[in-house]
Scaffold this motif. Structure first.
Motif: not given
Length: 313
Positions: A29, A36-38, A40, A184
């Protein structure tokens, strides 16, 4: 095991891992320190443990101490990805793993002072690799470049390791990059990936240095080394806790402050390291050591302040 069979097997195993990770919510997170923003999947670096097990199956008698060390450091790193362990627990397992590596390489026949220095060096490399794993593609691509140059030396100049010892992690890196070298990413390496491939590369590099007595081969990790050491010095100057997460590595400045795409930054680091490896291979002397390190230090010191985003009060 043929290299094609290994690649297909690793590809299938990582797909199975994605299902397991998704089921057990093994994810990364993003926070204010992330690049990062997502959300994964974390721990895609288990592929290096799978490659290690394949190496063990292929030649148990030769590689069992190395793979035992690989599994020791890899499993504790995976548990750290999932549960977050204390530094004390991690360092105990790191020392145990490196001890198995040293048994594999017969390091314990050296003078005690050298053994202690090598513990510091190898554990330092492992932690530096972990620090540098922060954007898409950087760990897999950088590792692939280093491994390919190690294999070139191994095949063309001085035979210091079984070829599978280098091809297996190289193939694992290619498979991992299929899912990580993306705008991504499908998965991140996690500590299990960065720490395990660092262990593998440090072991191979140490094997080469012992065989040749040529210490300039340490420059095969020059780009990571300069970024890590100078960033630590920078953080000490700022009176920061160097064990806490941050965004002050040079690659983080490029990706976060200057908004350069992750894959561009990862490719830049890989290309720069490839150039350094070529210099070392064809001019491996202390003069080349200075000729590599000094320009890298100058570039870091000169460019970083200009690239950093101004702090707003």
């Amino acid at each position: 095991m043929s290299y094609l069979v290994l690649a297909i097997s690793l590809f299938m195993l990582i797909l199975i891992y994605f299902k397991v990770a998704d089921h057990f919510n093994i994810i990364d997170k993003p926070n204010e320190r992330s690049s990062h923003k997502e959300v994964t999947i974390r721990g895609g670096g288990v592929i290096y443990l799978f490659a290690g097990l394949a190496l063990l199956i292929n030649d148990f008698a030769t590689y069992w101490p190395f793979v035992a060390g690989l599994m020791t450091i890899g499993v504790i790193s995976f548990l750290d990805d999932v549960f977050t362990l204390s530094n004390r627990i991690r360092i105990i397992f790191h020392i145990a793993a490196v001890s198995l590596l040293f048994y594999f390489l017969s390091v314990f026949t050296f003078h005690l002072v050298w053994v202690i220095c090598l513990y510091v060096l190898v554990i330092g490399i492992i932690n530096a690799y972990n620090f540098m794993d922060g954007i898409n593609g950087i760990t897999g691509l950088y590792s692939l470049v280093v491994l390919l140059f190690l294999q070139y030396v191994n095949v063309s100049q001085v035979h210091f390791a079984g070829e599978d010892m280098i091809w297996y992690p190289a193939i694992a890196s290619v498979v991992f990059l299929v899912f990580n070298f993306r705008k991504k990413a499908k998965c991140f390496a996690g500590d299990v990936g960065s720490v395990t491939i660092a262990f593998w590369i440090a072991g191979s590099l140490l094997q080469l240095i012992i065989q040749t007595g040529n210490y300039t081969y340490i420059l095969f990790l020059a780009i990571y080394g300069v970024d890590t050491i100078l960033t630590i010095i920078h953080r000490l100057y700022l009176k920061q806790n160097i064990f806490k997460a941050h965004r002050l590595h040079f690659y983080q400045i490029l990706a976060n402050d200057r908004k350069i795409p992750h894959l561009y930054v990862s490719t830049l680091y890989a290309i720069l390291q490839a150039i350094v490896c070529v210099i070392v291979i064809f001019n491996g002397s202390m003069l080349s050591f200075a000729g590599v390190i000094i320009p890298l230090v100058i570039l870091y010191v000169a460019l970083k302040p200009k690239l950093m985003k101004p702090v707003t009060v």
